[in-house]
Design a protein around this motif. Structure first.
Motif, PDB file in Angstrom:
ATOM      1  N   TRP A  79      -2.894   0.872  -4.515  1.00  0.00           N
ATOM      2  CA  TRP A  79      -1.785   1.440  -5.292  1.00  0.00           C
ATOM      3  C   TRP A  79      -1.745   2.955  -5.137  1.00  0.00           C
ATOM      4  O   TRP A  79      -0.693   3.534  -4.875  1.00  0.00           O
ATOM      5  CB  TRP A  79      -1.954   1.063  -6.767  1.00  0.00           C
ATOM      6  CG  TRP A  79      -0.975   1.738  -7.682  1.00  0.00           C
ATOM      7  CD1 TRP A  79       0.314   1.381  -7.922  1.00  0.00           C
ATOM      8  CD2 TRP A  79      -1.208   2.922  -8.462  1.00  0.00           C
ATOM      9  NE1 TRP A  79       0.898   2.251  -8.809  1.00  0.00           N
ATOM     10  CE2 TRP A  79      -0.015   3.207  -9.152  1.00  0.00           C
ATOM     11  CE3 TRP A  79      -2.318   3.755  -8.636  1.00  0.00           C
ATOM     12  CZ2 TRP A  79       0.106   4.298 -10.011  1.00  0.00           C
ATOM     13  CZ3 TRP A  79      -2.200   4.840  -9.485  1.00  0.00           C
ATOM     14  CH2 TRP A  79      -1.004   5.095 -10.167  1.00  0.00           C
TER      15      TRP A  79
ATOM     16  N   LEU B 183      -0.557   3.988  -1.604  1.00  0.00           N
ATOM     17  CA  LEU B 183       0.877   3.772  -1.392  1.00  0.00           C
ATOM     18  C   LEU B 183       1.712   4.801  -2.145  1.00  0.00           C
ATOM     19  O   LEU B 183       2.710   5.312  -1.617  1.00  0.00           O
ATOM     20  CB  LEU B 183       1.262   2.354  -1.823  1.00  0.00           C
ATOM     21  CG  LEU B 183       0.776   1.234  -0.901  1.00  0.00           C
ATOM     22  CD1 LEU B 183       0.995  -0.127  -1.553  1.00  0.00           C
ATOM     23  CD2 LEU B 183       1.497   1.305   0.444  1.00  0.00           C
TER      24      LEU B 183
ATOM     25  N   ALA C  13       5.194  -0.161  -9.772  1.00  0.00           N
ATOM     26  CA  ALA C  13       4.135  -0.529  -8.834  1.00  0.00           C
ATOM     27  C   ALA C  13       2.819  -0.788  -9.555  1.00  0.00           C
ATOM     28  O   ALA C  13       2.025  -1.638  -9.125  1.00  0.00           O
ATOM     29  CB  ALA C  13       3.962   0.569  -7.789  1.00  0.00           C
TER      30      ALA C  13
ATOM     31  N   VAL D 117       6.401  -3.662  -1.661  1.00  0.00           N
ATOM     32  CA  VAL D 117       6.026  -2.491  -0.854  1.00  0.00           C
ATOM     33  C   VAL D 117       7.043  -2.302   0.270  1.00  0.00           C
ATOM     34  O   VAL D 117       7.440  -1.166   0.588  1.00  0.00           O
ATOM     35  CB  VAL D 117       4.605  -2.657  -0.283  1.00  0.00           C
ATOM     36  CG1 VAL D 117       4.336  -1.630   0.815  1.00  0.00           C
ATOM     37  CG2 VAL D 117       3.574  -2.511  -1.391  1.00  0.00           C
TER      38      VAL D 117
END
Length: 198
Positions: free
Chosen positions: A103, A106, A125, A154
């Protein structure tokens, strides 16, 4: 189930070849069909609520209402979290560390390209990642579903951040539909033993 997988095939093909009418019709039918099946399996009410919220999210995203769609999917993930956290079983913190690192990576990679959507996407997210973690705690089938749902979103975030690529949309929908099915069937199917390494 036949109708759900048929609609999934139509959706993925329609997205791949940009057939607008089929894209819209098949997408909005996916979650209602899965919900109909889940009801025949005596799925818990919160699981049914997750699928209903997902259906609302699909409709809102088709209407280009991104924030409202994310809110609906956020509600779906809250329902999934309640389902998975209510089930006893081993809870590996290695899973938390792995998904937490993913996480953070990203968010760091994509946040610069998200602009005004950075904060809601980051918060969403986090919920999505929590579903992936707790579904993995529940059983491997649900865990795979949570991972596929994470991959699907994603891929959407990549587009929002300006990092699109060919056939991304078809990949989004195939991972989304399969992920939702595995999440639902992992809860609705007869109980499976928890893996001690989950």
């Amino acid at each position: 189930m036949t109708a759900f997988w048929g609609a999934t095939v139509v959706q993925v093909a329609a997205v791949a070849f940009d057939v607008k009418v089929l894209k819209q019709a098949s997408k909005v039918s996916l979650m209602p069909l899965l919900l109909s099946w889940a009801r025949t399996q005596q799925a818990p009410p919160l699981l049914q609520a997750a699928l209903l919220a997902s259906a609302a999210g699909d409709l809102l995203l088709e209407a280009d209402l991104l924030l409202a769609g994310m809110a609906a999917f956020g509600a779906a993930h809250a329902c999934y979290l309640a389902v998975f956290l209510s089930k006893p079983g081993p809870r590996s913190w290695r899973v938390v560390a792995a998904y937490g690192a993913l996480w953070a990576a990203l968010v760091a990679l994509l946040s610069a390209g998200l602009g005004a959507e950075r904060v809601p996407v980051t918060a969403y997210a986090l919920l999505l990642t929590a579903t992936a973690i707790t579904s993995r705690w529940h059983n491997p089938r649900s865990g795979l579903g949570g991972t596929l749902f994470l991959i699907s979103d994603v891929l959407i975030a990549l587009r929002l951040a300006g990092r699109d690529f060919p056939f991304r949309g078809a990949l989004v929908m195939s991972t989304y539909a399969t992920g939702q099915y595995l999440l639902a069937s992992g809860v609705s199917s007869p109980s499976r033993p928890h893996s001690p390494k989950s």
